[in-house]
Design a protein around this motif. Sequence first.
Motif, PDB file in Angstrom:
ATOM      1  N   GLY A 123       0.807  -1.349  -0.097  1.00 41.58           N
ATOM      2  CA  GLY A 123      -0.145  -0.008   0.055  1.00 41.58           C
ATOM      3  C   GLY A 123       0.799   1.245   0.072  1.00 41.58           C
ATOM      4  N   VAL A 124       2.204   1.349  -0.620  1.00 43.58           N
ATOM      5  CA  VAL A 124       2.936   2.470  -0.636  1.00 43.58           C
ATOM      6  C   VAL A 124       3.123   3.076  -1.910  1.00 43.58           C
ATOM      7  CG1 VAL A 124       5.267   3.091  -0.097  1.00 43.58           C
ATOM      8  CG2 VAL A 124       4.260   1.498   1.336  1.00 43.58           C
ATOM      9  N   HIS A 125       2.868   4.519  -2.078  1.00 45.83           N
ATOM     10  CA  HIS A 125       2.988   5.188  -3.286  1.00 45.83           C
ATOM     11  C   HIS A 125       4.605   4.947  -3.761  1.00 45.83           C
ATOM     12  CE1 HIS A 125      -0.840   6.890  -3.026  1.00 45.83           C
ATOM     13  NE2 HIS A 125      -0.463   7.004  -1.886  1.00 45.83           N
ATOM     14  N   VAL A 126       4.820   5.000  -5.003  1.00 47.19           N
ATOM     15  CA  VAL A 126       6.394   5.054  -5.613  1.00 47.19           C
ATOM     16  C   VAL A 126       6.490   6.089  -6.529  1.00 47.19           C
ATOM     17  CG1 VAL A 126       7.489   3.648  -7.430  1.00 47.19           C
ATOM     18  CG2 VAL A 126       5.952   2.315  -5.705  1.00 47.19           C
ATOM     19  N   LEU A 127       7.814   6.695  -6.274  1.00 44.37           N
ATOM     20  CA  LEU A 127       8.453   7.522  -7.121  1.00 44.37           C
ATOM     21  C   LEU A 127       9.674   6.624  -7.876  1.00 44.37           C
ATOM     22  CD1 LEU A 127       8.886  10.866  -5.290  1.00 44.37           C
ATOM     23  CD2 LEU A 127       7.534  10.286  -7.068  1.00 44.37           C
ATOM     24  N   THR A 128       9.766   6.495  -9.122  1.00 47.06           N
ATOM     25  CA  THR A 128      10.825   5.736  -9.557  1.00 47.06           C
ATOM     26  C   THR A 128      11.546   6.384 -10.645  1.00 47.06           C
ATOM     27  OG1 THR A 128      11.407   3.517 -10.620  1.00 47.06           O
ATOM     28  CG2 THR A 128       9.299   4.483 -11.332  1.00 47.06           C
ATOM     29  N   GLU A 129      12.770   6.127 -10.959  1.00 41.56           N
ATOM     30  CA  GLU A 129      13.721   6.370 -11.794  1.00 41.56           C
ATOM     31  C   GLU A 129      13.170   5.714 -13.264  1.00 41.56           C
ATOM     32  OE1 GLU A 129      15.679   8.811 -12.457  1.00 41.56           O
ATOM     33  OE2 GLU A 129      15.180   9.543 -10.600  1.00 41.56           O
ATOM     34  N   LYS A 130      13.589   6.376 -14.563  1.00 41.76           N
ATOM     35  CA  LYS A 130      13.279   5.796 -15.629  1.00 41.76           C
ATOM     36  C   LYS A 130      14.265   4.966 -16.180  1.00 41.76           C
ATOM     37  CE  LYS A 130      16.976   7.831 -17.009  1.00 41.76           C
ATOM     38  NZ  LYS A 130      17.951   6.654 -16.840  1.00 41.76           N
ATOM     39  N   PRO A 131      14.172   4.029 -16.891  1.00 39.45           N
ATOM     40  CA  PRO A 131      12.799   3.536 -17.338  1.00 39.45           C
ATOM     41  C   PRO A 131      11.936   2.774 -16.058  1.00 39.45           C
ATOM     42  CG  PRO A 131      14.387   1.963 -18.090  1.00 39.45           C
ATOM     43  CD  PRO A 131      14.992   3.118 -17.559  1.00 39.45           C
ATOM     44  N   ILE A 143       1.282  -1.467 -13.375  1.00 42.07           N
ATOM     45  CA  ILE A 143      -0.071  -0.784 -13.486  1.00 42.07           C
ATOM     46  C   ILE A 143      -1.370  -1.558 -12.753  1.00 42.07           C
ATOM     47  CG2 ILE A 143      -1.622   0.177 -15.051  1.00 42.07           C
ATOM     48  CD1 ILE A 143       0.712   0.417 -17.114  1.00 42.07           C
ATOM     49  N   GLU A 144      -1.269  -2.648 -13.002  1.00 41.67           N
ATOM     50  CA  GLU A 144      -2.484  -3.579 -12.047  1.00 41.67           C
ATOM     51  C   GLU A 144      -2.736  -3.217 -10.888  1.00 41.67           C
ATOM     52  OE1 GLU A 144      -5.323  -4.403 -13.854  1.00 41.67           O
ATOM     53  OE2 GLU A 144      -4.521  -3.375 -15.630  1.00 41.67           O
ATOM     54  N   ALA A 145      -1.280  -3.499 -10.426  1.00 32.79           N
ATOM     55  CA  ALA A 145      -1.039  -3.614  -8.875  1.00 32.79           C
ATOM     56  C   ALA A 145      -1.427  -2.046  -8.456  1.00 32.79           C
ATOM     57  CB  ALA A 145       0.502  -3.805  -8.623  1.00 32.79           C
ATOM     58  N   ALA A 146      -0.846  -1.047  -9.044  1.00 37.41           N
ATOM     59  CA  ALA A 146      -1.351   0.335  -8.524  1.00 37.41           C
ATOM     60  C   ALA A 146      -2.820   0.666  -8.517  1.00 37.41           C
ATOM     61  CB  ALA A 146      -0.279   1.444  -9.495  1.00 37.41           C
ATOM     62  N   LYS A 147      -3.381   0.234  -9.563  1.00 34.68           N
ATOM     63  CA  LYS A 147      -4.680   0.407  -9.776  1.00 34.68           C
ATOM     64  C   LYS A 147      -5.643  -0.260  -8.634  1.00 34.68           C
ATOM     65  CE  LYS A 147      -5.457   0.998 -15.090  1.00 34.68           C
ATOM     66  NZ  LYS A 147      -5.763   0.189 -16.106  1.00 34.68           N
ATOM     67  N   ALA A 148      -5.118  -1.421  -8.570  1.00 36.79           N
ATOM     68  CA  ALA A 148      -5.872  -2.265  -7.357  1.00 36.79           C
ATOM     69  C   ALA A 148      -5.973  -1.565  -5.997  1.00 36.79           C
ATOM     70  CB  ALA A 148      -5.429  -3.767  -7.181  1.00 36.79           C
ATOM     71  N   LYS A 149      -4.909  -0.654  -5.752  1.00 35.97           N
ATOM     72  CA  LYS A 149      -4.954  -0.020  -4.302  1.00 35.97           C
ATOM     73  C   LYS A 149      -4.942   1.568  -4.498  1.00 35.97           C
ATOM     74  CE  LYS A 149      -2.787  -4.087  -1.877  1.00 35.97           C
ATOM     75  NZ  LYS A 149      -1.695  -4.494  -0.879  1.00 35.97           N
ATOM     76  N   ASN A 150      -5.312   2.006  -5.645  1.00 42.88           N
ATOM     77  CA  ASN A 150      -5.130   3.440  -5.760  1.00 42.88           C
ATOM     78  C   ASN A 150      -3.983   4.056  -5.495  1.00 42.88           C
ATOM     79  OD1 ASN A 150      -6.937   5.748  -6.519  1.00 42.88           O
ATOM     80  ND2 ASN A 150      -7.034   6.444  -4.372  1.00 42.88           N
ATOM     81  N   LEU A 151      -3.046   3.530  -5.914  1.00 38.58           N
ATOM     82  CA  LEU A 151      -1.606   4.041  -5.480  1.00 38.58           C
ATOM     83  C   LEU A 151      -1.070   4.839  -6.736  1.00 38.58           C
ATOM     84  CD1 LEU A 151      -0.292   1.162  -3.586  1.00 38.58           C
ATOM     85  CD2 LEU A 151      -1.150   3.226  -2.818  1.00 38.58           C
ATOM     86  N   ILE A 152      -0.179   5.705  -6.337  1.00 36.61           N
ATOM     87  CA  ILE A 152       0.473   6.571  -7.399  1.00 36.61           C
ATOM     88  C   ILE A 152       2.029   5.831  -7.961  1.00 36.61           C
ATOM     89  CG2 ILE A 152       1.634   8.600  -8.093  1.00 36.61           C
ATOM     90  CD1 ILE A 152      -1.158   9.007  -7.863  1.00 36.61           C
ATOM     91  N   VAL A 153       2.364   5.690  -9.071  1.00 41.58           N
ATOM     92  CA  VAL A 153       3.518   5.411  -9.365  1.00 41.58           C
ATOM     93  C   VAL A 153       3.890   6.365 -10.399  1.00 41.58           C
ATOM     94  CG1 VAL A 153       4.972   3.586 -10.744  1.00 41.58           C
ATOM     95  CG2 VAL A 153       3.193   2.773  -9.337  1.00 41.58           C
ATOM     96  N   ALA A 154       4.749   7.308  -9.920  1.00 47.01           N
ATOM     97  CA  ALA A 154       5.184   8.397 -10.581  1.00 47.01           C
ATOM     98  C   ALA A 154       6.536   8.001 -10.972  1.00 47.01           C
ATOM     99  CB  ALA A 154       5.286   9.567  -9.962  1.00 47.01           C
ATOM    100  N   VAL A 155       6.944   8.341 -12.384  1.00 50.04           N
ATOM    101  CA  VAL A 155       8.189   8.255 -13.149  1.00 50.04           C
ATOM    102  C   VAL A 155       8.789   9.421 -13.386  1.00 50.04           C
ATOM    103  CG1 VAL A 155       9.240   6.782 -15.082  1.00 50.04           C
ATOM    104  CG2 VAL A 155       7.009   6.170 -14.173  1.00 50.04           C
ATOM    105  N   ASP A 156       9.999   9.400 -12.800  1.00 51.78           N
ATOM    106  CA  ASP A 156      11.132  10.707 -12.850  1.00 51.78           C
ATOM    107  C   ASP A 156      11.495  10.863 -14.420  1.00 51.78           C
ATOM    108  OD1 ASP A 156      12.469  12.797 -12.809  1.00 51.78           O
ATOM    109  OD2 ASP A 156      14.389  11.600 -12.094  1.00 51.78           O
ATOM    110  N   MET A 157      10.632  11.377 -15.462  1.00 55.59           N
ATOM    111  CA  MET A 157      10.733  12.021 -16.717  1.00 55.59           C
ATOM    112  C   MET A 157      11.118  13.327 -16.636  1.00 55.59           C
ATOM    113  SD  MET A 157      10.696   9.105 -18.202  1.00 55.59           S
ATOM    114  CE  MET A 157       9.926   7.579 -18.837  1.00 55.59           C
ATOM    115  N   HIS A 158      12.289  13.819 -16.226  1.00 50.59           N
ATOM    116  CA  HIS A 158      12.627  15.353 -15.972  1.00 50.59           C
ATOM    117  C   HIS A 158      12.818  15.952 -17.204  1.00 50.59           C
ATOM    118  CE1 HIS A 158      16.355  13.361 -15.281  1.00 50.59           C
ATOM    119  NE2 HIS A 158      16.793  13.978 -16.074  1.00 50.59           N
ATOM    120  N   LYS A 159      12.919  15.423 -18.308  1.00 52.86           N
ATOM    121  CA  LYS A 159      13.083  16.098 -19.405  1.00 52.86           C
ATOM    122  C   LYS A 159      11.880  16.812 -19.831  1.00 52.86           C
ATOM    123  CE  LYS A 159      17.348  14.535 -20.971  1.00 52.86           C
ATOM    124  NZ  LYS A 159      18.363  15.761 -20.776  1.00 52.86           N
ATOM    125  N   ARG A 160      10.769  16.492 -19.378  1.00 54.40           N
ATOM    126  CA  ARG A 160       9.474  17.067 -19.682  1.00 54.40           C
ATOM    127  C   ARG A 160       9.616  18.593 -19.076  1.00 54.40           C
ATOM    128  NH1 ARG A 160       3.897  13.436 -18.505  1.00 54.40           N
ATOM    129  NH2 ARG A 160       4.639  11.654 -19.476  1.00 54.40           N
TER     130      ARG A 160
END
Length: 422
Positions: A123-131, A143-160
């Motif tokens: 049940g822990v949110h995630v900030l992960t490096e790319k890829p 994605i399925e695991a995050a959806k199941a528990k309403n959790l964020i998986v944010a990916v560090d795409m800093h070029k944006r």
Amino acid sequence: MEPTIKIALVGAGMFGGDVHARAYADLQRFGIAGQLARVGLDKYSRELAGVKFDLVAVATRSEKSARKAAAAFKDITGHEPQAFHGDEPWNDILAAFPDLDVMAVATPDHLHTQPILAALARGVHVLTEKPMCLSIQESDEIIEAAKAKNLIVAVDMHKRYDPDHLRIRDDIQNRIGAPLYGTAYLEEPLEVSTSTFKWVESSDPFSYVGPHWTDLIWSYYKSKPVSLTAVGQKKRLVRDGINAFDAVQVRVDFDNGMSINFHNNWVTPADFEGPVNQGHEIVGADGKVESDQQYRGFRWWNQGGGSRTSNNHFTREVLRPDGSKGYIGYGVDSLTVGLVAICRVKFAKESRDAVAELYPTAEEARITCAIVDAAARVRDLNWKYMQEGKGATVTARFGKDGITVIDPNSSEVFQSIYDKAL
């Protein structure tokens, strides 16, 4: 009690020990409100001003490096996170901190999936490096695991978040018309592949830094890949006994008709004037945009130091009156937006769908994972056939039936590697 976000950092190497740790140090001392105007999220400044951020743990493979990272964080903040080490230290962290909010994953590329899934299971949110991961199947599992528990998986795409890229996304791309073709390149120093990282034989230059560019192109056009081809070269690193690609080139064709060439290496000589060589250009039906991210007009030289350049947009230190130094730049911005989304889910009880527009999501990262996965397979086959004198004839196709590798040298020409549409 103060609203609090508890963070654990897994991986404290070149990026985790620098950008992640420095970003969390500022959050530890001053909170997040001061960062929000940079990313256009200042409407949340008042409601997030009182949120406390606490780096409770840092983990690396060795005990020595973990203790060093924890001590370095204490030097900046006065607070020392608990140090963990081992082959799977995230499990120990999750056991020690059952109320952990965020696991920041800055492990080597091929070791992202395990800690991400372990965090989501608790049940822990995630900030992960790319890829996010190297496999399209693993991206679906995440994605399925995050959806199941309403959790964020944010990916560090800093070029944006590079201000030049934001200008391209929001203005220039509309001026140059429909995209025709382009090139994006990022060339890393030789020390990265020979000494900084010990895992280069498990990755390649495109898998390592190409995701920055594939995601950037996605952020511009929201266009999915339809085909690709990939080749790689092994000449420099094998001289040092390292069986890894020096360079990889990938051409991706997209469903809006554009074709982008991605060029990456990690053999740039140490005396090159910048930390990396990087940039991109896109030709449109009505114009062209060029962005040289290595040399932006800032250069100096001195006796014994040669000629040098610096990217002052990525991260920079800002001197405070008390002598400490703030740490800002687009390298931090990508972490900030992920944490805002996590705060919205935790404190405002938002759904992950409701905050998806705030940060680079796992669903968006899935596009890059698919490209990286297919490119690695095509690259390896083309490498094999080039050694046999057969040419680089292998490609990959993306469609409603999934991802298919097309190998004219095989008795099974069409090889399905994934059976779902992107």
